[in-house]
Design an enzyme around this catalytic site. Sequence first.
Site, PDB file in Angstrom:
ATOM      1  NE  ARG A   1      44.837 -10.819  37.481  1.00  0.00           N
ATOM      2  CZ  ARG A   1      44.357 -11.331  36.360  1.00  0.00           C
ATOM      3  NH1 ARG A   1      45.143 -12.007  35.563  1.00  0.00           N
ATOM      4  NH2 ARG A   1      43.100 -11.170  36.054  1.00  0.00           N
TER       5      ARG A   1
ATOM      6  CE  LYS B   1      53.417  -0.630  55.585  1.00  0.00           C
ATOM      7  NZ  LYS B   1      53.201   0.318  56.708  1.00  0.00           N
TER       8      LYS B   1
ATOM      9  CD  GLU C   1      60.601   7.543  58.296  1.00  0.00           C
ATOM     10  OE1 GLU C   1      60.502   6.752  59.242  1.00  0.00           O
ATOM     11  OE2 GLU C   1      59.609   8.006  57.682  1.00  0.00           O
TER      12      GLU C   1
ATOM     13  CE  LYS D   1      60.370  -0.590  56.153  1.00  0.00           C
ATOM     14  NZ  LYS D   1      59.871   0.499  55.356  1.00  0.00           N
TER      15      LYS D   1
ATOM     16  CD  GLU E   1      51.459  -1.596  59.346  1.00  0.00           C
ATOM     17  OE1 GLU E   1      52.270  -1.331  58.458  1.00  0.00           O
ATOM     18  OE2 GLU E   1      50.717  -0.764  59.870  1.00  0.00           O
TER      19      GLU E   1
ATOM     20  NE  ARG F   1      55.930  -2.987  57.049  1.00  0.00           N
ATOM     21  CZ  ARG F   1      56.332  -3.229  55.828  1.00  0.00           C
ATOM     22  NH1 ARG F   1      56.286  -4.455  55.345  1.00  0.00           N
ATOM     23  NH2 ARG F   1      56.802  -2.264  55.058  1.00  0.00           N
TER      24      ARG F   1
ATOM     25  CG  ASN G   1      53.076   2.476  61.133  1.00  0.00           C
ATOM     26  OD1 ASN G   1      53.699   2.664  60.093  1.00  0.00           O
ATOM     27  ND2 ASN G   1      52.167   1.521  61.260  1.00  0.00           N
TER      28      ASN G   1
ATOM     29  CG  HIS H   1      55.056   7.135  60.357  1.00  0.00           C
ATOM     30  ND1 HIS H   1      56.228   7.039  61.069  1.00  0.00           N
ATOM     31  CD2 HIS H   1      55.417   7.129  59.046  1.00  0.00           C
ATOM     32  CE1 HIS H   1      57.248   6.954  60.231  1.00  0.00           C
ATOM     33  NE2 HIS H   1      56.787   7.010  58.994  1.00  0.00           N
TER      34      HIS H   1
ATOM     35  CG  HIS I   1      50.682   9.527  58.048  1.00  0.00           C
ATOM     36  ND1 HIS I   1      50.492   8.176  58.202  1.00  0.00           N
ATOM     37  CD2 HIS I   1      51.786   9.649  57.271  1.00  0.00           C
ATOM     38  CE1 HIS I   1      51.445   7.509  57.556  1.00  0.00           C
ATOM     39  NE2 HIS I   1      52.245   8.386  56.988  1.00  0.00           N
TER      40      HIS I   1
ATOM     41  CG  HIS J   1      57.210  10.975  55.111  1.00  0.00           C
ATOM     42  ND1 HIS J   1      55.898  10.726  55.416  1.00  0.00           N
ATOM     43  CD2 HIS J   1      57.922   9.910  55.588  1.00  0.00           C
ATOM     44  CE1 HIS J   1      55.805   9.563  56.046  1.00  0.00           C
ATOM     45  NE2 HIS J   1      57.016   9.049  56.163  1.00  0.00           N
TER      46      HIS J   1
HETATM   47  P1  NAD Z   1      60.849  12.456  47.259  1.00  0.00           P
HETATM   48  O1  NAD Z   1      60.813  11.182  46.557  1.00  0.00           O
HETATM   49  O2  NAD Z   1      59.840  13.486  46.884  1.00  0.00           O
HETATM   50  O3  NAD Z   1      62.320  13.062  47.128  1.00  0.00           O
HETATM   51  C1  NAD Z   1      62.628  14.314  47.707  1.00  0.00           C
HETATM   52  C2  NAD Z   1      63.201  15.272  46.655  1.00  0.00           C
HETATM   53  O4  NAD Z   1      64.559  14.933  46.375  1.00  0.00           O
HETATM   54  C3  NAD Z   1      62.474  15.225  45.330  1.00  0.00           C
HETATM   55  O5  NAD Z   1      62.408  16.517  44.806  1.00  0.00           O
HETATM   56  C4  NAD Z   1      63.386  14.343  44.489  1.00  0.00           C
HETATM   57  O6  NAD Z   1      63.230  14.539  43.120  1.00  0.00           O
HETATM   58  C5  NAD Z   1      64.734  14.779  44.954  1.00  0.00           C
HETATM   59  N1  NAD Z   1      65.844  13.848  44.792  1.00  0.00           N
HETATM   60  C6  NAD Z   1      65.814  12.499  44.893  1.00  0.00           C
HETATM   61  N2  NAD Z   1      67.050  12.000  44.853  1.00  0.00           N
HETATM   62  C7  NAD Z   1      67.887  13.032  44.708  1.00  0.00           C
HETATM   63  C8  NAD Z   1      69.289  13.153  44.650  1.00  0.00           C
HETATM   64  N3  NAD Z   1      70.097  12.091  44.804  1.00  0.00           N
HETATM   65  N4  NAD Z   1      69.831  14.368  44.494  1.00  0.00           N
HETATM   66  C9  NAD Z   1      69.034  15.470  44.429  1.00  0.00           C
HETATM   67  N5  NAD Z   1      67.695  15.432  44.514  1.00  0.00           N
HETATM   68  C10 NAD Z   1      67.132  14.223  44.654  1.00  0.00           C
HETATM   69  O7  NAD Z   1      60.681  12.263  48.835  1.00  0.00           O
HETATM   70  P2  NAD Z   1      61.270  11.195  49.856  1.00  0.00           P
HETATM   71  O8  NAD Z   1      61.449  11.935  51.117  1.00  0.00           O
HETATM   72  O9  NAD Z   1      62.408  10.433  49.311  1.00  0.00           O
HETATM   73  O10 NAD Z   1      60.066  10.166  50.021  1.00  0.00           O
HETATM   74  C11 NAD Z   1      58.827  10.563  50.555  1.00  0.00           C
HETATM   75  C12 NAD Z   1      57.782   9.587  50.090  1.00  0.00           C
HETATM   76  O11 NAD Z   1      58.101   8.287  50.560  1.00  0.00           O
HETATM   77  C13 NAD Z   1      56.383   9.896  50.569  1.00  0.00           C
HETATM   78  O12 NAD Z   1      55.485   9.750  49.507  1.00  0.00           O
HETATM   79  C14 NAD Z   1      56.117   8.832  51.628  1.00  0.00           C
HETATM   80  O13 NAD Z   1      54.759   8.496  51.718  1.00  0.00           O
HETATM   81  C15 NAD Z   1      56.923   7.680  51.070  1.00  0.00           C
HETATM   82  N6  NAD Z   1      57.327   6.693  52.070  1.00  0.00           N
HETATM   83  C16 NAD Z   1      57.076   5.383  51.782  1.00  0.00           C
HETATM   84  C17 NAD Z   1      57.472   4.404  52.662  1.00  0.00           C
HETATM   85  C18 NAD Z   1      57.265   2.958  52.313  1.00  0.00           C
HETATM   86  O14 NAD Z   1      57.499   2.092  53.157  1.00  0.00           O
HETATM   87  N7  NAD Z   1      56.884   2.649  51.091  1.00  0.00           N
HETATM   88  C19 NAD Z   1      58.122   4.751  53.861  1.00  0.00           C
HETATM   89  C20 NAD Z   1      58.363   6.094  54.130  1.00  0.00           C
HETATM   90  C21 NAD Z   1      57.961   7.062  53.212  1.00  0.00           C
HETATM   91  N1  GLY Z   2      57.338   2.912  56.767  1.00  0.00           N
HETATM   92  C1  GLY Z   2      56.583   1.978  57.534  1.00  0.00           C
HETATM   93  C2  GLY Z   2      56.605   0.584  56.982  1.00  0.00           C
HETATM   94  O1  GLY Z   2      57.270   0.301  56.019  1.00  0.00           O
HETATM   95  O2  GLY Z   2      55.929  -0.264  57.502  1.00  0.00           O
END
Ligand code: NAD
Ligand code: GLY
Length: 376
Positions: A132, A154, A196, A238, A248, A252, A256, A259, A263, A276
Site C-alpha cells: 500500500r 502521475k 513537452e 509544472k 487534476e 492541471r 494536457n 495530448h 494520444h 510520445h
Molecule cells: P522511455 O522511457 O521509453 O525512454 C526512451 C528511450 O531512451 C528508451 O529506449 C530508454 O531506455 C532510453 N534511455 C533512457 N535514458 C537514456 C539515456 N540517458 N541514454 C540513452 N538512452 C536512454 O520514453 P520517455 O520518452 O522517457 O517516456 C515516455 C513515457 O513517459 C510514456 O510511457 C508516457 O506515457 C510517459 N509519460 C508520463 C508522464 C507522467 O506525468 N507520468 C508524462 C509524460 C509522459
Molecule cells: N503530463 C501531464 C501531467 O502530469 O498532468
Amino acid sequence: MPLLVGREYNLMKTVMVDLEERSYRIYIGRGILGNLGSYMKEFNYGNKTLLVSNPKIPGKYGLILKESLAQNGFEVITGEIGDGEAHKTLATAEILYDLAFTCGLDRRCPVIALGGGVTGDIAGFVAATYLRGVPFIQVPTTLLAQVDSSVGGKVAVNHPRGKNIIGAFYQPDLVLADTDTLATLPVREIRSGLAEVIKHGVIADYQFFEWLEENIEQLQNFDPEALAHAVAVSCRIKARVVEKDETEHGLRAILNFGHTVGHAVEALTGYLAFNHGEAVAIGMAVAARLSVNMGILPEKESTRIINLIRKAGLPVDLPEGLLPEGLLGCFQRDKKVSGGRLTFVLPERIGRVSVVRGIDKSKYVEFFNKEMQNII
Ligand code: NAD
Ligand code: GLY
C-alpha cells in the site's frame, strides 16, 4: 515557500514542489548522480532499495548510483525491466513485486526509478501499490522524463484497453535530474522531450517561449547550459500547476495541451510510428490550428508555435491514413473526457491556454476532415 530557488551549488538548481506533507525537491544539475545516497540520508529509510532500470540505459549511471547508495549504507536490489512502452504493464509490475517480496523490502524501503518515463511510471506504480505504498525516488535520464514525467506524481501502467489507464497519483520523495545523462540519448529522444518543453512555454510562459525560439538549435546540439535551463524552467512551470491542482480536477488539465490528439495518434498508429513527444508535437500543432479555426488564437501566434515545433525537428501534421472518425472515437474514449463532452486544451495566445469543453461535434468533424485533406 520560495517559488524557484535558483541557487548555484555545484552548478545545481533546486525546484521545490510544495504539496504540504508531500512536498519534495527536484535537484537539477550536471554530474549530480553520485549525490543521491547523501540526499537520501535525510529520510528515515530502511537500508534496502529497489533500483528499477532497463538494459538500454547506459550501465555507468547505474554504477554511479549504486556506489553512492552503498557509501551511504544502502543495500541495492536491481530490478531490470524490458525497454519500451510494451513493458509498462501489470505483468512487469508483478515481476517487480515478486522481487521486492523475495528480497524482503519493507514499508520504509524506497523504490528508485533510473530511466525514462516508462521506467518512472512503472516503478512509481509499484511504489504506490506494494504494501500500500513505499517511498519513491525519481532519477530521470531522458529529457522527457526530466521536464515532465518525473514531476507531479502521475504513475501508471498500460492496459489493453488504453494507455496509462491503471494508475495513481503518488508523489516521489525527491527527483534527481542529472542533465549530463542526456548526453547519451539519441537526438530523436532529445527532440521528443523538447515537445513537452515547448508545451510548457505555450501554456504558461511567453518569455520562455521566446527563449526557446532563440535556443532551439543549442538544445538539439545537447548544449548543457541550455538543457539545464530548459529542465529547470519546465519543472518550475509544472510544479506551480501541480501545486494548485495535484489530482487534476481543474487547472492541471492544461498540462494536457497537445495530448488529446497526441494520444489518439499514438493509439491509432499502434505506438510504433511515433514516440510520445512526437505525437504530442502533432497534437500541439493541430490544437493551434483548431484554436485559430475557432477564432480563439490569432493566426500569427499559431504560425509561431508551429514553426518552433518544426524547428525542433518534430512533426506538425497528422499522419496519412488516419480517419477523422477514428480520431473522434479516440477522443471520446480519452480518460480526460468527462460527461461524454469532447475537451480540448487550446491556446488563447502564447503563454496562455484554456480548457474548452463541449464544443459542437460537427465542428470537430469538419475541422478534422479539412486537416486530413491538407496532407493528402
Ligand atoms: P522511455 O522511457 O521509453 O525512454 C526512451 C528511450 O531512451 C528508451 O529506449 C530508454 O531506455 C532510453 N534511455 C533512457 N535514458 C537514456 C539515456 N540517458 N541514454 C540513452 N538512452 C536512454 O520514453 P520517455 O520518452 O522517457 O517516456 C515516455 C513515457 O513517459 C510514456 O510511457 C508516457 O506515457 C510517459 N509519460 C508520463 C508522464 C507522467 O506525468 N507520468 C508524462 C509524460 C509522459
Ligand atoms: N503530463 C501531464 C501531467 O502530469 O498532468
